[in-house]
Design an enzyme around this catalytic site. Structure first.
Site, short mmCIF file in Angstrom:
data_model
loop_
_atom_site.label_atom_id
_atom_site.label_comp_id
_atom_site.label_asym_id
_atom_site.label_seq_id
_atom_site.Cartn_x
_atom_site.Cartn_y
_atom_site.Cartn_z
N ASP A 137 -0.53 -1.56 2.81
CA ASP A 137 0.63 -0.92 3.43
C ASP A 137 1.66 -1.94 3.91
OD1 ASP A 137 2.15 1.23 4.24
OD2 ASP A 137 1.06 1.56 6.12
N ASN A 161 2.25 10.34 -1.65
CA ASN A 161 3.36 9.45 -2.00
C ASN A 161 4.36 10.11 -2.95
OD1 ASN A 161 1.30 6.47 -1.82
ND2 ASN A 161 2.76 7.23 -0.30
C1 IPE Z 1 -0.97 4.86 2.43
O1 IPE Z 1 0.23 4.32 2.84
C2 IPE Z 1 -1.02 4.99 0.95
C3 IPE Z 1 -1.11 3.74 0.19
C4 IPE Z 1 -1.21 2.55 0.68
C5 IPE Z 1 -1.10 3.91 -1.24
P1 IPE Z 1 1.44 5.26 3.28
O2 IPE Z 1 2.54 4.34 3.64
O3 IPE Z 1 1.74 6.24 2.21
O4 IPE Z 1 0.85 6.01 4.54
P2 IPE Z 1 1.59 6.70 5.78
O5 IPE Z 1 2.61 7.63 5.19
O6 IPE Z 1 2.24 5.62 6.58
O7 IPE Z 1 0.51 7.38 6.53
C1 IPE Z 2 2.53 0.54 0.63
O1 IPE Z 2 3.73 0.15 1.20
C2 IPE Z 2 2.65 0.88 -0.83
C3 IPE Z 2 2.53 2.31 -1.14
C4 IPE Z 2 2.27 3.26 -0.30
C5 IPE Z 2 2.74 2.67 -2.53
P1 IPE Z 2 4.80 1.20 1.70
O2 IPE Z 2 5.71 1.52 0.56
O3 IPE Z 2 4.13 2.36 2.32
O4 IPE Z 2 5.58 0.36 2.76
P2 IPE Z 2 6.06 0.84 4.21
O5 IPE Z 2 4.85 1.39 4.92
O6 IPE Z 2 7.10 1.88 3.99
O7 IPE Z 2 6.58 -0.39 4.86
MG MG Z 3 3.51 2.74 4.24
#
Ligand code: IPE
Ligand code: IPE
Ligand code: MG
Length: 256
Positions: free
Chosen positions: A39, A87
């Site tokens: 994340d 996502n």
């Molecule tokens: C969790 O991260 C999903 C992945 C790392 C693929 P998200 O960024 O989607 O989670 P939330 O929305 O902060 O809970």
């Molecule tokens: C994790 O990084 C990757 C996926 C969930 C695909 P994020 O895209 O969630 O990055 P933040 O949490 O918005 O910084």
């Molecule tokens: Mg995230």
């Protein structure tokens, strides 16, 4: 292993397979199955005034550094949360990027993973996932099916609740009236893979976000402050070091 073979067209070079910084001596047990919630890519990019997609791009070498570090540590199963069933709620442009990028990475990196002895696996739901992503995942699974150094599970279009519901529906289709924990677990996406011992989440967020709800029942949780593009094997090793000092009781009483 010659580390710097050109498997990719990355602008940034991959770190070497064997890290110059020596691997720590883990005093206790190394987890058999580690799940990583990768994340913080979007925040990493935004902090630099870049589009979110640049954060996802920067994540690629980190993923492979982490896989190499897991192999060095002796982890047997590594599940990487890559794209959740939630996502899809992101902008169409970001979703499109994540789908295409996942497909391309698997395609470009399968030879490297095969050289490392990685068995590539997929956990996730078929409907809605791009056909080209499924095709690359299945091709990688086929090419690497004989490997046994480490199983790397890409959780793509994965949701813990979706996995549970999919298992229930399979049981209903079989006409069963009753299940046990064991027979239920046998209908999960990868029933041969053991429960998670350790879950590591980067970026300081402290939640599971629908990651492996069944398999995490007794997982140790570790939250690391770095955004995912700033992580790498040292962060994994830090988490393993913390894990190796934990006492897992599984509801029992120590020393009894
Ligand atoms: C969790 O991260 C999903 C992945 C790392 C693929 P998200 O960024 O989607 O989670 P939330 O929305 O902060 O809970
Ligand atoms: C994790 O990084 C990757 C996926 C969930 C695909 P994020 O895209 O969630 O990055 P933040 O949490 O918005 O910084
Ligand atoms: Mg995230």
């Amino acid at each position: 292993m010659s580390a710097q073979e050109d498997y990719t067209s990355l602008t940034r070079p991959d770190p070497p397979f064997s890290h110059p910084e020596a691997i720590p001596r883990f005093e206790g047990k190394v987890p058999r199955h580690v799940g990583v919630i990768m994340d913080g890519n979007g925040r990493w990019a935004q902090m630099r005034g870049l589009p979110r997609t640049e954060g996802h791009r920067a994540a690629e070498p980190v993923v492979f550094d982490t896989i190499a570090g897991a192999i060095e540590a002796g982890v047997r199963y590594l599940t990487l949360y890559t794209f959740s069933t939630e996502n899809w709620n992101r902008s169409p442009a970001e979703v499109r990027f994540l789908m295409g990028f996942s497909r391309d990475i698997i395609h470009r990196r399968v030879a490297q993973m095969n050289d490392w002895g990685v068995r590539v696996r997929w956990a996730g739901r078929r409907p809605r996932l791009w056909g080209s992503v499924i095709k690359e995942l299945e091709r990688a699974e086929e090419i690497t099916k004989g490997n046994s150094v480490i199983d790397v599970v890409f959780a793509i279009n994965y949701g813990g609740r979706a996995e549970i519901v999919d298992a229930v529906n399979e049981i209903l289709r079989e006409g069963k009236k009753e299940v046990s924990e064991k027979s239920f677990a046998n209908r999960l996406y990868n029933p041969d893979i053991p429960d998670l011992d350790l879950i590591v989440r980067s970026s300081g967020e402290k939640r599971l976000s629908n990651f492996m709800l069944w398999q995490s029942a007794y997982a140790e949780l570790d939250f690391e402050p770095e955004l995912w593009p700033d992580c790498g094997r040292q962060v994994l090793w830090r988490a393993i070091t913390a894990y190796s000092g934990r006492r897992r009781r599984f509801g029992g009483v120590e020393g009894a």
